[in-house]
Design a protein around this motif. Structure first.
Motif, PDB file in Angstrom:
ATOM      1  N   THR A  99      22.926 -46.754  24.675  1.00  0.00           N
ATOM      2  CA  THR A  99      24.341 -47.025  24.432  1.00  0.00           C
ATOM      3  C   THR A  99      24.540 -48.374  23.755  1.00  0.00           C
ATOM      4  N   MET A 100      23.790 -49.378  24.170  1.00  0.00           N
ATOM      5  CA  MET A 100      23.929 -50.688  23.540  1.00  0.00           C
ATOM      6  C   MET A 100      23.583 -50.623  22.051  1.00  0.00           C
ATOM      7  N   ILE A 101      22.538 -49.880  21.716  1.00  0.00           N
ATOM      8  CA  ILE A 101      22.158 -49.744  20.305  1.00  0.00           C
ATOM      9  C   ILE A 101      23.237 -48.989  19.536  1.00  0.00           C
ATOM     10  N   ARG A 161      41.054 -44.424  18.441  1.00  0.00           N
ATOM     11  CA  ARG A 161      40.186 -44.255  19.602  1.00  0.00           C
ATOM     12  C   ARG A 161      38.749 -44.004  19.174  1.00  0.00           C
ATOM     13  N   TYR A 162      38.553 -43.234  18.114  1.00  0.00           N
ATOM     14  CA  TYR A 162      37.217 -42.924  17.620  1.00  0.00           C
ATOM     15  C   TYR A 162      36.925 -43.566  16.264  1.00  0.00           C
ATOM     16  N   ILE A 214      31.904 -41.657  18.993  1.00  0.00           N
ATOM     17  CA  ILE A 214      32.346 -40.840  20.127  1.00  0.00           C
ATOM     18  C   ILE A 214      31.329 -40.956  21.245  1.00  0.00           C
ATOM     19  N   ASP A 215      31.784 -41.407  22.388  1.00  0.00           N
ATOM     20  CA  ASP A 215      30.965 -41.399  23.599  1.00  0.00           C
ATOM     21  C   ASP A 215      31.286 -40.104  24.343  1.00  0.00           C
ATOM     22  N   PHE A 216      30.380 -39.149  24.294  1.00  0.00           N
ATOM     23  CA  PHE A 216      30.639 -37.828  24.859  1.00  0.00           C
ATOM     24  C   PHE A 216      30.635 -37.820  26.386  1.00  0.00           C
ATOM     25  N   SER A 217      30.287 -38.952  27.002  1.00  0.00           N
ATOM     26  CA  SER A 217      30.321 -39.001  28.470  1.00  0.00           C
ATOM     27  C   SER A 217      31.711 -39.326  29.002  1.00  0.00           C
ATOM     28  N   LYS A 218      32.646 -39.680  28.109  1.00  0.00           N
ATOM     29  CA  LYS A 218      34.011 -39.970  28.535  1.00  0.00           C
ATOM     30  C   LYS A 218      34.796 -38.666  28.636  1.00  0.00           C
ATOM     31  N   MET A 219      35.337 -38.407  29.814  1.00  0.00           N
ATOM     32  CA  MET A 219      36.042 -37.155  30.048  1.00  0.00           C
ATOM     33  C   MET A 219      37.479 -37.422  30.484  1.00  0.00           C
ATOM     34  N   PRO A 220      38.382 -36.474  30.243  1.00  0.00           N
ATOM     35  CA  PRO A 220      39.752 -36.619  30.751  1.00  0.00           C
ATOM     36  C   PRO A 220      39.760 -36.607  32.276  1.00  0.00           C
ATOM     37  N   ARG A 221      40.834 -37.120  32.859  1.00  0.00           N
ATOM     38  CA  ARG A 221      40.921 -37.212  34.317  1.00  0.00           C
ATOM     39  C   ARG A 221      40.757 -35.837  34.967  1.00  0.00           C
ATOM     40  N   PHE A 250      28.829 -41.224  11.453  1.00  0.00           N
ATOM     41  CA  PHE A 250      29.096 -40.729  12.808  1.00  0.00           C
ATOM     42  C   PHE A 250      28.079 -41.342  13.775  1.00  0.00           C
ATOM     43  N   VAL A 251      28.584 -41.932  14.835  1.00  0.00           N
ATOM     44  CA  VAL A 251      27.731 -42.455  15.907  1.00  0.00           C
ATOM     45  C   VAL A 251      28.143 -41.747  17.187  1.00  0.00           C
ATOM     46  N   PHE A 252      27.247 -40.927  17.707  1.00  0.00           N
ATOM     47  CA  PHE A 252      27.534 -40.135  18.910  1.00  0.00           C
ATOM     48  C   PHE A 252      26.611 -40.587  20.039  1.00  0.00           C
TER      49      PHE A 252
END
Length: 535
Positions: free
Chosen positions: A55-57, A3-4, A98-105, A158-160
């Motif tokens: 985000t694209m970069i 996933r990461y 890791i895209d920190f804007s993705k959250m669990p339901r 690491f790409v955050f």
């Protein structure tokens, strides 16, 4: 792949972008990162307003550097392929994205949020390095350090993305923010397994890292740093190229090159280069229609949120900026992250960080028509803005009176403006008078492109109203202080100002219906006078 760790997500998303008709190649940024890959332990943070290509970069970097079984030639046709070290670095690294804007339901606490991220990362590492032994209570940093020791000094990039996303959630408390900073510090700072960290967000990390937790990061923002500026947003040259594609792709093109400049240009880098809002440009060209694309994701009250805490202090500057002026202000780089934005400097600083204002040479201004429309909406709906609101509400009546040549009503409205007794109406300079004229003609912007011509050595400023619909009349407005309105009108005629409509809007000819308007202000009597004449 997980996933990461060396995820396919960033590759798929970036590949999708490259296939779109208005894709802009920013891969030269990769060549600026190559030296850091040799040195190691480098930490970069890029902060920009939302929708400026961060985000694209980030996806591009992860796609290019991350190990993949089949990359399918994605970068072969892009600019980076011309770099002589292209092959040396392409797909050679373990990349943790890791895209920190993705959250669990279901997420109602910081602990639920961060535990999910750390558990997913540890799961990926265990899958990729099955021989390592993980103990109960091990953090992701512990696991990575074990891998470094047991797998021949294996290191990671690491790409955050959206590192500051969690700070905007209602359930996050001040203690949670501190814990999050400690999490990032523990994961990245002085760790032998880190080759490079590339991190993006809106807010500067220095505000939250008050001590030394994240002081290893080099931060780059649009207002104070030149480096990397050309990779976020579109330059003039890039928009020129996109417009050529647009004209080639559309037999019935509805957008002009000037439209793009008026609506979406206006941001400025530290080096003085003009930057366009990329999301708005792409959507306008894709839809063959000019519109409020960037600001459509948030109503005008998103702007009012910053102003509302100190309306009295920002009111006059707001009136000036709505008139097209720049306002001197000391930008506080980290004010955007403050919970209490009370001083004018803090308020305007936050609005720069979030992209509602642009900053150049110590001054802030409203960057373009797209944002100006939102400010116009705000001042016509928020009564708390006082005289600014009251004058804006009179603007429709002012335009109607002008076109009807009802000079009595025009003078009444101008007298009403003067009687608001606000300091800006001292008329100490042409800027203040022009601000009031802009407010009382605010509604004209719905039908006209209103432009000013600065004549610093020849009196005040005149206005030219270029109609959006060629059936509507044009308007030329000349202002005078301590002279008669007839003299203002005579200047319009003698200088043949109606010729200014030629070239600006090709469909309007010199025989088009154009109204000349002379407005004067007498400093002794404190009275305004108006005359009109069809030219």
């Amino acid at each position: 792949m997980g996933r990461y760790l060396n995820s396919s997500t960033s590759y798929v998303l970036y590949k999708n972008e490259t296939m779109k008709p208005y894709f802009v190649d920013k891969t030269k940024l990769l060549s600026e990162l190559f030296p850091f890959l040799e040195v190691g332990n480098t930490h970069i943070c890029i902060t920009r307003p939302r929708r400026f290509g961060k985000t694209m970069i980030a996806n591009m970097i992860a796609s290019f550097l991350g190990k993949r079984k089949s990359e399918n030639g994605l970068f072969e046709s892009l600019n980076i392929s011309q770099n002589k070290e292209y092959i040396k670095y392409k797909n050679q690294y373990d990349v943790i994205f890791i895209d920190f804007s993705k959250m669990p339901r279901e997420c109602h606490s910081y602990r639920e949020y961060i535990d999910r991220i750390e558990e997913n990362l540890i799961r990926d590492l265990k899958k990729a390095y099955p021989d390592i032994e993980i103990y109960e209570g091990d953090s992701a940093a512990d696991v990575l350090e074990t891998i470094f020791e047991e797998y021949d000094e294996q290191r990671f990039i690491f790409v955050f993305d959206e590192w500051d996303f969690i700070f905007h959630k209602d359930f996050i408390k001040e203690e949670d923010k501190k814990q999050y900073i400690l999490f990032l510090s523990n994961l990245l700072k002085d760790r032998p397994y880190v080759i490079m960290t590339y991190m993006t967000g809106i807010l500067p990390i220095a505000k939250y890292s008050s001590g030394s937790e994240l002081n290893m990061f080099w931060e780059y923002n649009m207002a104070s740093e030149t480096k990397y500026s050309e990779y976020f947003g579109f330059t003039d040259e890039e928009v020129d190229e996109l417009f050529e594609r647009y004209e080639h792709n559309n037999e019935n093109a509805q957008i002009s090159r000037q439209d793009l400049r008026i609506w979406y240009d206006g941001y400025t880098t530290k080096s003085g280069e003009r930057i366009y809002n990329p999301r708005s440009v792409v959507l306008a060209l894709t839809n063959n229609n000019i519109g409020n694309y960037w600001t459509s994701s948030g109503p005008y009250d998103e702007i009012f949120y910053y102003i509302r805490k100190n309306i009295d202090d920002v009111q006059n500057d707001l009136a000036l900026m709505i008139s097209g002026e720049s306002v001197q202000v000391k930008i506080q780089e980290y004010a955007a992250a403050a919970m209490r934005l009370e001083t004018k400097s803090e308020i305007f600083s936050a609005m720069v960080v979030y992209g509602f204002l642009s900053y150049e040479d110590g001054k802030v201004r409203i960057p373009n028509k797209e944002l100006m429309n939102k400010f116009d909406d705000m001042i016509q709906k928020e009564e708390s803005l006082g005289y600014v609101y009251r004058l804006a509400k009179e603007s429709e009546r002012m335009l109607q009176a002008t076109l009807a040549e009802d000079t009595q009503v025009m003078e009444e409205i101008l007298e009403y403006a003067h009687n608001t007794e606000t300091p800006i109406l001292s008329y100490n300079n042409e800027t203040e008078l022009s601000a009031i004229i802009n407010l009382v003609y605010l509604s004209a912007r719905d039908k006209y492109r209103v432009e000013r011509e600065d004549k610093a050595d020849k009196g005040f400023v005149d206005y030219i109203f270029y109609p959006e619909n060629k059936k509507d009349p044009g308007i030329i407005l000349e202002l005078k202080v301590d002279h008669s309105p007839r003299e203002a009108l005579k200047q319009i005629v003698d200088k043949d100002y109606k010729l200014k409509f030629q070239g600006k809007i090709g469909e309007i000819k010199t025989d088009h219906k154009i109204l000349g308007v002379g407005i004067s202000y007498d400093e002794k009597t404190k009275k305004h006078s108006c005359v009109t004449q069809w030219l």
